[in-house]
Scaffold this active site. Sequence first.
Site, PDB file in Angstrom:
ATOM      1  N   THR A  27       0.844  -1.189   0.000  1.00  0.00           N
ATOM      2  CA  THR A  27       0.000   0.000   0.000  1.00  0.00           C
ATOM      3  C   THR A  27       0.886   1.249   0.000  1.00  0.00           C
ATOM      4  O   THR A  27       1.745   1.402   0.859  1.00  0.00           O
ATOM      5  CB  THR A  27      -0.915   0.001   1.233  1.00  0.00           C
ATOM      6  OG1 THR A  27      -1.837  -1.082   1.109  1.00  0.00           O
ATOM      7  CG2 THR A  27      -1.674   1.304   1.359  1.00  0.00           C
ATOM      8  N   HIS A 181      -6.996 -11.164  -0.567  1.00  0.00           N
ATOM      9  CA  HIS A 181      -6.319 -10.695   0.651  1.00  0.00           C
ATOM     10  C   HIS A 181      -7.063 -11.232   1.877  1.00  0.00           C
ATOM     11  O   HIS A 181      -8.064 -10.681   2.315  1.00  0.00           O
ATOM     12  CB  HIS A 181      -6.309  -9.173   0.669  1.00  0.00           C
ATOM     13  CG  HIS A 181      -5.329  -8.565   1.638  1.00  0.00           C
ATOM     14  ND1 HIS A 181      -4.715  -9.300   2.652  1.00  0.00           N
ATOM     15  CD2 HIS A 181      -4.839  -7.300   1.765  1.00  0.00           C
ATOM     16  CE1 HIS A 181      -3.907  -8.511   3.337  1.00  0.00           C
ATOM     17  NE2 HIS A 181      -3.961  -7.296   2.831  1.00  0.00           N
ATOM     18  N   ASN A 184      -3.646  -9.905   7.567  1.00  0.00           N
ATOM     19  CA  ASN A 184      -3.402  -8.585   8.179  1.00  0.00           C
ATOM     20  C   ASN A 184      -4.606  -7.950   8.862  1.00  0.00           C
ATOM     21  O   ASN A 184      -4.694  -6.729   8.959  1.00  0.00           O
ATOM     22  CB  ASN A 184      -2.830  -7.628   7.130  1.00  0.00           C
ATOM     23  CG  ASN A 184      -1.431  -8.013   6.697  1.00  0.00           C
ATOM     24  OD1 ASN A 184      -0.785  -8.831   7.348  1.00  0.00           O
ATOM     25  ND2 ASN A 184      -0.971  -7.467   5.594  1.00  0.00           N
ATOM     26  N   TYR A 186      -7.793  -7.774   8.050  1.00  0.00           N
ATOM     27  CA  TYR A 186      -8.851  -7.180   7.237  1.00  0.00           C
ATOM     28  C   TYR A 186     -10.080  -8.101   7.187  1.00  0.00           C
ATOM     29  O   TYR A 186     -10.126  -9.120   7.871  1.00  0.00           O
ATOM     30  CB  TYR A 186      -8.307  -6.823   5.856  1.00  0.00           C
ATOM     31  CG  TYR A 186      -7.212  -5.783   5.941  1.00  0.00           C
ATOM     32  CD1 TYR A 186      -7.463  -4.524   6.487  1.00  0.00           C
ATOM     33  CD2 TYR A 186      -5.910  -6.060   5.530  1.00  0.00           C
ATOM     34  CE1 TYR A 186      -6.465  -3.567   6.597  1.00  0.00           C
ATOM     35  CE2 TYR A 186      -4.907  -5.112   5.642  1.00  0.00           C
ATOM     36  CZ  TYR A 186      -5.187  -3.862   6.181  1.00  0.00           C
ATOM     37  OH  TYR A 186      -4.193  -2.928   6.312  1.00  0.00           O
ATOM     38  N   ASN A 241      -3.345  -4.722  12.842  1.00  0.00           N
ATOM     39  CA  ASN A 241      -4.716  -4.217  13.001  1.00  0.00           C
ATOM     40  C   ASN A 241      -5.494  -4.959  14.081  1.00  0.00           C
ATOM     41  O   ASN A 241      -6.679  -5.260  13.928  1.00  0.00           O
ATOM     42  CB  ASN A 241      -5.449  -4.282  11.659  1.00  0.00           C
ATOM     43  CG  ASN A 241      -4.775  -3.421  10.609  1.00  0.00           C
ATOM     44  OD1 ASN A 241      -4.517  -2.246  10.828  1.00  0.00           O
ATOM     45  ND2 ASN A 241      -4.462  -4.010   9.462  1.00  0.00           N
TER      46      ASN A 241
END
Length: 375
Positions: A27, A181, A184, A186, A241
């Site tokens: 990102t 994805h 992480n 998400y 996160n």
Amino acid sequence: MKFPHLFSPLQIGPYRLKHRVAMAPLTRMRAAKPSLAPRPLNAEYYGQRATPGGLIIAEASPVAATGFGNPGVPGIYTQAQIEGWRGVVDAVHAKGGFIFLQLWHVGRVSHSSFQPNGALPVAPSAVPISSEYKTRTADGEPTSYETPRALETDEIPGILAAFRQAARNAHAAGFDGVEIHGANGYLLEQFLQSRTNLRTDRYGGSIENRARLLIEATEAAIEVWGASRVGVRLSPYGVANDSGEPDPMPLYSHVVKSLDKLGLAYLHLIEPRSSGAGRADVNWQNVPSAMVLFRPLWSGVLIAGGGFTGETAEAAIADKHADAIAFGRIFISNPDLPRRLREGFPITPYNRATFYGGEEAGYTDYPEYDELAPA
């Protein structure tokens, strides 16, 4: 030091790679605003890092307007974004490289200021990110994460439809494949993990139920691309996160075995030592290796990423723990990274302050080795 294993060919789906130095999805928050479409600067950046027969996994791209949690990240749900990505793909293909697009929904890792009509971010359950973590509004103001809204069961087909359409859009943009994805912290990982998924419907409770959305999102991409051009990224021991499963082995063993049955292009595992998702340098001690633990459960191509050097990458492939290595931060500061590794040239250090947002500085202005001024 020579790296014969790192610079040997590899078949990934229908593609014959000339080496095993992949570029990880990174990102960078430099898409055009307000369209959130890639622009010529992004095409230049990816083109700089493309090599004949090399694999680039392009940065995570939200599959829907609800999937954003950061400013300036490119999407893959509008025609303008498709067109922007086509410029990136053309730049990589012009260098003889291959490029997959990572499909993304951030779930609770967002703020209402990023959401359509100022709605709350969505998640499997109304479990907020710990108050220890801070975020920013769409205007850049520091703030705490909000408590997300739990998705209703009848909304989940819409999430899957967004992944399916994003896969179609990536195909229209000319990509060579897509990566789901599932890492992480998400949305898809939020469904996987017991601390963020408190649901009692068919998407919660048992490991099989919690894994259902990831598997179905992967199958949606397969409907578009065929299994041999779809990959999945996981972070079994990640903490990004405010994520983390108390005992990852049962959950991720089931997930890896389930994905293995699909015949995917590859499985992409993030090593625990690099579980900070770019926000900090994480170097855990006495943690297991994801590639070593899950390799016996995976029969296809395995890509490992997270804090590798040329030496450790060569060892991982030589020892058959992985088939390719995804490099992230040092690929930012070394656009010619495969050549530097192959020739033993020095590695330019990266500048974390320029990772996110901005223009050319820390993005397209890193020189190749031959362009460096003599010491």
